[in-house]
Each structure stands twice: as C-alpha cells, then as structure tokens.
Write a protein that holds these residues in place. Structure first.
Motif, PDB file in Angstrom:
ATOM      1  N   ILE A   1      18.388  98.626  64.324  1.00  0.00           N
ATOM      2  CA  ILE A   1      19.335  98.531  63.213  1.00  0.00           C
ATOM      3  C   ILE A   1      20.228  99.576  62.807  1.00  0.00           C
ATOM      4  O   ILE A   1      21.222  99.403  62.497  1.00  0.00           O
ATOM      5  CB  ILE A   1      18.300  97.762  62.144  1.00  0.00           C
ATOM      6  N   TYR A   2      19.291 100.977  62.737  1.00  0.00           N
ATOM      7  CA  TYR A   2      20.054 101.754  62.034  1.00  0.00           C
ATOM      8  C   TYR A   2      21.291 102.303  63.010  1.00  0.00           C
ATOM      9  O   TYR A   2      22.057 103.070  62.680  1.00  0.00           O
ATOM     10  CB  TYR A   2      19.016 102.887  61.723  1.00  0.00           C
ATOM     11  N   ARG A   3      20.845 102.151  64.250  1.00  0.00           N
ATOM     12  CA  ARG A   3      21.795 102.760  65.367  1.00  0.00           C
ATOM     13  C   ARG A   3      22.878 101.948  65.353  1.00  0.00           C
ATOM     14  O   ARG A   3      24.296 102.318  65.283  1.00  0.00           O
ATOM     15  CB  ARG A   3      21.213 102.453  66.773  1.00  0.00           C
ATOM     16  N   VAL A   4      22.831 100.537  64.824  1.00  0.00           N
ATOM     17  CA  VAL A   4      23.966  99.599  64.795  1.00  0.00           C
ATOM     18  C   VAL A   4      24.874 100.187  63.306  1.00  0.00           C
ATOM     19  O   VAL A   4      26.056 100.256  63.370  1.00  0.00           O
ATOM     20  CB  VAL A   4      23.792  98.089  64.585  1.00  0.00           C
ATOM     21  N   LEU A   5      24.167 100.328  62.393  1.00  0.00           N
ATOM     22  CA  LEU A   5      24.586 100.511  61.104  1.00  0.00           C
ATOM     23  C   LEU A   5      25.422 101.804  61.121  1.00  0.00           C
ATOM     24  O   LEU A   5      26.671 101.944  60.595  1.00  0.00           O
ATOM     25  CB  LEU A   5      23.675 100.798  59.926  1.00  0.00           C
ATOM     26  N   LEU A   6      24.996 102.780  61.889  1.00  0.00           N
ATOM     27  CA  LEU A   6      25.552 104.161  62.063  1.00  0.00           C
ATOM     28  C   LEU A   6      26.765 104.134  62.961  1.00  0.00           C
ATOM     29  O   LEU A   6      27.278 105.263  63.293  1.00  0.00           O
ATOM     30  CB  LEU A   6      24.497 105.136  62.517  1.00  0.00           C
ATOM     31  N   THR A   7      27.010 103.253  63.577  1.00  0.00           N
ATOM     32  CA  THR A   7      27.999 102.934  64.569  1.00  0.00           C
ATOM     33  C   THR A   7      29.123 101.754  64.307  1.00  0.00           C
ATOM     34  O   THR A   7      29.974 101.486  65.017  1.00  0.00           O
ATOM     35  CB  THR A   7      27.674 102.739  66.135  1.00  0.00           C
ATOM     36  N   ARG A   8      29.056 101.631  62.873  1.00  0.00           N
ATOM     37  CA  ARG A   8      30.205 100.640  62.263  1.00  0.00           C
ATOM     38  C   ARG A   8      31.511 101.370  62.140  1.00  0.00           C
ATOM     39  O   ARG A   8      32.474 100.778  61.873  1.00  0.00           O
ATOM     40  CB  ARG A   8      29.517 100.021  61.194  1.00  0.00           C
ATOM     41  N   GLY A   9      31.496 102.941  61.504  1.00  0.00           N
ATOM     42  CA  GLY A   9      32.611 103.135  61.090  1.00  0.00           C
ATOM     43  C   GLY A   9      33.602 103.843  62.296  1.00  0.00           C
ATOM     44  O   GLY A   9      33.104 104.532  62.985  1.00  0.00           O
ATOM     45  N   ILE A  10      34.881 103.506  62.272  1.00  0.00           N
ATOM     46  CA  ILE A  10      35.894 103.786  63.157  1.00  0.00           C
ATOM     47  C   ILE A  10      36.278 105.275  62.706  1.00  0.00           C
ATOM     48  O   ILE A  10      36.048 106.148  63.749  1.00  0.00           O
ATOM     49  CB  ILE A  10      37.006 103.055  63.050  1.00  0.00           C
ATOM     50  N   LYS A  11      36.533 105.666  61.540  1.00  0.00           N
ATOM     51  CA  LYS A  11      36.989 107.071  61.263  1.00  0.00           C
ATOM     52  C   LYS A  11      36.032 107.816  60.699  1.00  0.00           C
ATOM     53  O   LYS A  11      35.908 109.253  60.847  1.00  0.00           O
ATOM     54  CB  LYS A  11      37.886 107.042  59.897  1.00  0.00           C
ATOM     55  N   GLY A  12      34.751 107.487  60.257  1.00  0.00           N
ATOM     56  CA  GLY A  12      33.699 108.237  59.683  1.00  0.00           C
ATOM     57  C   GLY A  12      32.231 107.428  59.306  1.00  0.00           C
ATOM     58  O   GLY A  12      32.323 106.454  59.285  1.00  0.00           O
ATOM     59  N   THR A  13      31.226 108.185  59.299  1.00  0.00           N
ATOM     60  CA  THR A  13      30.280 107.813  58.864  1.00  0.00           C
ATOM     61  C   THR A  13      29.464 108.782  57.993  1.00  0.00           C
ATOM     62  O   THR A  13      29.372 109.983  58.051  1.00  0.00           O
ATOM     63  CB  THR A  13      29.056 107.433  60.028  1.00  0.00           C
ATOM     64  N   PHE A  14      29.019 108.342  56.747  1.00  0.00           N
ATOM     65  CA  PHE A  14      28.427 109.172  55.681  1.00  0.00           C
ATOM     66  C   PHE A  14      26.786 108.853  55.714  1.00  0.00           C
ATOM     67  O   PHE A  14      26.769 107.334  55.698  1.00  0.00           O
ATOM     68  CB  PHE A  14      28.865 108.921  54.176  1.00  0.00           C
ATOM     69  N   VAL A  15      25.981 109.555  55.442  1.00  0.00           N
ATOM     70  CA  VAL A  15      24.463 109.252  55.673  1.00  0.00           C
ATOM     71  C   VAL A  15      23.622 109.629  54.448  1.00  0.00           C
ATOM     72  O   VAL A  15      23.715 110.809  54.039  1.00  0.00           O
ATOM     73  CB  VAL A  15      23.731 109.850  56.998  1.00  0.00           C
ATOM     74  N   PHE A  16      22.829 108.915  54.023  1.00  0.00           N
ATOM     75  CA  PHE A  16      21.706 109.173  53.017  1.00  0.00           C
ATOM     76  C   PHE A  16      20.579 108.596  53.511  1.00  0.00           C
ATOM     77  O   PHE A  16      20.227 107.710  53.600  1.00  0.00           O
ATOM     78  CB  PHE A  16      22.108 108.653  51.492  1.00  0.00           C
ATOM     79  N   VAL A  17      19.453 109.510  53.415  1.00  0.00           N
ATOM     80  CA  VAL A  17      17.870 109.086  53.617  1.00  0.00           C
ATOM     81  C   VAL A  17      17.169 109.216  52.652  1.00  0.00           C
ATOM     82  O   VAL A  17      16.997 110.210  51.933  1.00  0.00           O
ATOM     83  CB  VAL A  17      17.499 110.026  54.922  1.00  0.00           C
ATOM     84  N   CYS A  18      16.350 107.992  52.384  1.00  0.00           N
ATOM     85  CA  CYS A  18      15.362 108.003  51.097  1.00  0.00           C
ATOM     86  C   CYS A  18      14.387 108.929  51.271  1.00  0.00           C
ATOM     87  O   CYS A  18      13.919 109.631  50.518  1.00  0.00           O
ATOM     88  CB  CYS A  18      15.168 106.450  51.037  1.00  0.00           C
ATOM     89  N   ASP A  19      13.537 108.616  52.575  1.00  0.00           N
ATOM     90  CA  ASP A  19      12.255 109.306  52.748  1.00  0.00           C
ATOM     91  C   ASP A  19      12.477 110.831  52.768  1.00  0.00           C
ATOM     92  O   ASP A  19      13.265 111.407  53.541  1.00  0.00           O
ATOM     93  CB  ASP A  19      11.406 108.909  54.149  1.00  0.00           C
ATOM     94  N   PRO A  20      11.892 111.577  52.004  1.00  0.00           N
ATOM     95  CA  PRO A  20      12.039 113.147  51.671  1.00  0.00           C
ATOM     96  C   PRO A  20      11.813 113.832  53.027  1.00  0.00           C
ATOM     97  O   PRO A  20      12.502 114.567  53.346  1.00  0.00           O
ATOM     98  CB  PRO A  20      11.143 113.619  50.462  1.00  0.00           C
ATOM     99  N   ALA A  21      10.820 113.307  53.821  1.00  0.00           N
ATOM    100  CA  ALA A  21      10.531 114.272  54.941  1.00  0.00           C
ATOM    101  C   ALA A  21      11.377 113.825  56.062  1.00  0.00           C
ATOM    102  O   ALA A  21      11.992 114.689  56.792  1.00  0.00           O
ATOM    103  CB  ALA A  21       9.081 113.854  55.398  1.00  0.00           C
ATOM    104  N   LEU A  22      11.702 112.719  56.202  1.00  0.00           N
ATOM    105  CA  LEU A  22      12.565 112.203  57.147  1.00  0.00           C
ATOM    106  C   LEU A  22      14.107 112.698  56.947  1.00  0.00           C
ATOM    107  O   LEU A  22      14.877 113.048  57.683  1.00  0.00           O
ATOM    108  CB  LEU A  22      12.870 110.847  57.151  1.00  0.00           C
TER     109      LEU A  22
END
Length: 271
Positions: free
Chosen positions: A238-259
């Motif tokens: 699922i996250y692979r799909v979400l992270l490859t939707r952006g044509i020009k760019g992708t911004f990322v925020f991760v909730c779990d502190p260790a991750l």
C-alpha cells in the motif's frame, strides 16, 4: 453470494478453487494480463502463487514481456527502486532523482501547508495515507479521523473520483481513492500501522492500528488466517503505491518515531 452464483453459472459448481481469473478465461478467447505483484494490497487479491503460475505459463509460450520503464513518476525507475529498497531495509543513505522533488517532514502541518502551495502552483496535489485510522467521519461528518499532534484531519468524503472532488484538498485520501490515479504532488502519511523494531532491525506491522476491515479479513471459505507477517506485505505494498502517485514530487511524514528516525536517514532534507 454473488461469487457463488457466478461460479455456478459459469462452471456448474462452486468449487473453492475458482477465482476471478477463471471467470476471465471462461468468458474470453484471448487474454492480455498486466501484472504488478507489488500492487497487491489486500487478501482478496489473486494469490501470489496464482499470478506466478500465470507468468510461468506465459514464459513457456514465449508470450511474456517485461516492462522496463514507467511513465508516471518523473524520478524514473531509479526512484521506484529506491522506494522498494526503503521498505526492504537495504537502502544506504539519500539519493537524488534529477528534478524530482522528494522531501521528508518532521512536521505534518508543514507538509500539509506545502501540499496546499503546490496545489496553487501546479494543481493535483493531495494528502494521502495508509488506512491507519478509523473512518469515523463516514457516519458523522463532524468527527476528526486522523489526529497527529495538534492537527486534525478527515478521510475522503467520497470514494468515487475523490481526487477531483471539490473538498479533496482539505481531506486525506486512502489507498482505495488513489490506486490507478496520478497526482502532481503527493503528501504521504505513513501511519502507525507500521513501526520499527530496533532489535530485529526490521519494519513491523501493528494490527491494532490497521483499520481496513477488508484489508485484514481472513478467508474462512478457504480456511486461511492471515498472520501479521502476511499483512505486513500487503501494507508495505500500500505504501509503495502511495509513494509512487506523484508525477513531480513526493512529500513524506512518518508517524511512528522509531520508523521516522530509521527511514529519515535515507532522505536528504535539502533535496
């Protein structure tokens, strides 16, 4: 019930081995399959062994063709492979992908602000996330679905063509609203359904934080119960799909502190 009825109509019985792939074969003379196993996001999808057998049959018939490029992400195949290594735990530090804008945020509100700015500049910029929060606003539109720090967000109000709906910029889309769609910029929230175990040095799945009922539903019909490891593979996809939707760019925020700390090592904040 419909599944049983269709099997009976096509084959005269409701054998547990029939799949929708069998339906396709039964109702067509020729088939052309476009397969990407990394986009299998729920247990109801065709099992990996079924698609693997399909590939082997195509190879044997000299009718297997590997697609070596994609036309969505401007970061190219290098970026797609980078995302794969991120989740496999084999990526060694940040990389750059030409003009592709890849940014890692420690502040979710700042990422949301940047998505709004990008939408003003180029359009089609949206926030999307893993299904790591209940969809409370489905029954009560006043409810906040996603609470991260002081920021409260709501899930998509519609599942039909959400990206082009009038309120989509203010909302967060799930996998069910964006798979198959293109965005100019995607602001991806990796939710608390994924964490990081510093002892095993692996990404782990937190079932209690995964709220897609169909995404973790066992298959009593076939006597299958899905383990956390099974579901981890689907959620990572699922996250692979979400992270490859952006044509020009992708911004990322991760909730779990260790991750967040672990994945953040592979992103250059200056890129």
């Amino acid at each position: 019930k419909k599944f049983t009825d269709i099997n009976t109509a096509l084959f005269g019985n409701d054998d547990l081995s029939w799949t929708q792939l069998d339906w396709i074969k039964a109702k067509s003379t020729h088939q052309l399959y476009l397969l990407d196993s990394a986009q299998s996001v729920k247990p109801a999808d065709l099992p990996a062994e079924v698609t693997a057998a399909l590939v082997q049959q195509a190879r044997s018939a000299n009718s297997f063709f590997r697609l070596v490029s994609q036309m969505r992400v401007a970061g190219g195949t290098d970026y797609i492979e980078f995302i794969g290594r991120i989740f496999a735990g084999t990526q060694q530090g940040p990389e750059s992908f030409g003009n592709y804008e890849l940014r890692f945020f420690d502040d979710i509100a700042e990422m949301r602000k940047e998505i709004f700015e990008k939408d003003k500049e180029v359009g089609l910029s949206r926030m999307i996330a893993g299904y790591a929060w209940p969809w409370a606003s489905k029954n009560d539109p006043s409810e906040v679905d996603i609470q991260i720090g002081n920021l409260g967000l709501t899930w998509n109000r519609t599942a039909t063509d959400w990206i082009n709906s009038p309120t989509s910029l203010e909302e967060v889309g799930s996998i069910h609203t964006v798979q198959g769609y293109d965005l100019n910029y995607a602001g991806v929230i990796i939710g608390p359904d994924l964490g990081y175990d510093p002892v095993s040095k692996k990404i782990v799945f937190h079932r209690e934080n995964y709220h897609d009922k169909k995404g973790k539903e066992n298959n009593p019909r076939l006597g299958i119960e899905y383990t956390d490891e099974d579901l981890l593979n689907y959620v990572v996809n699922i996250y692979r799909v979400l992270l490859t939707r952006g044509i020009k760019g992708t911004f990322v925020f991760v909730c779990d502190p260790a991750l967040r700390e672990q994945l953040g090592q592979n992103f250059d904040p200056q890129l």
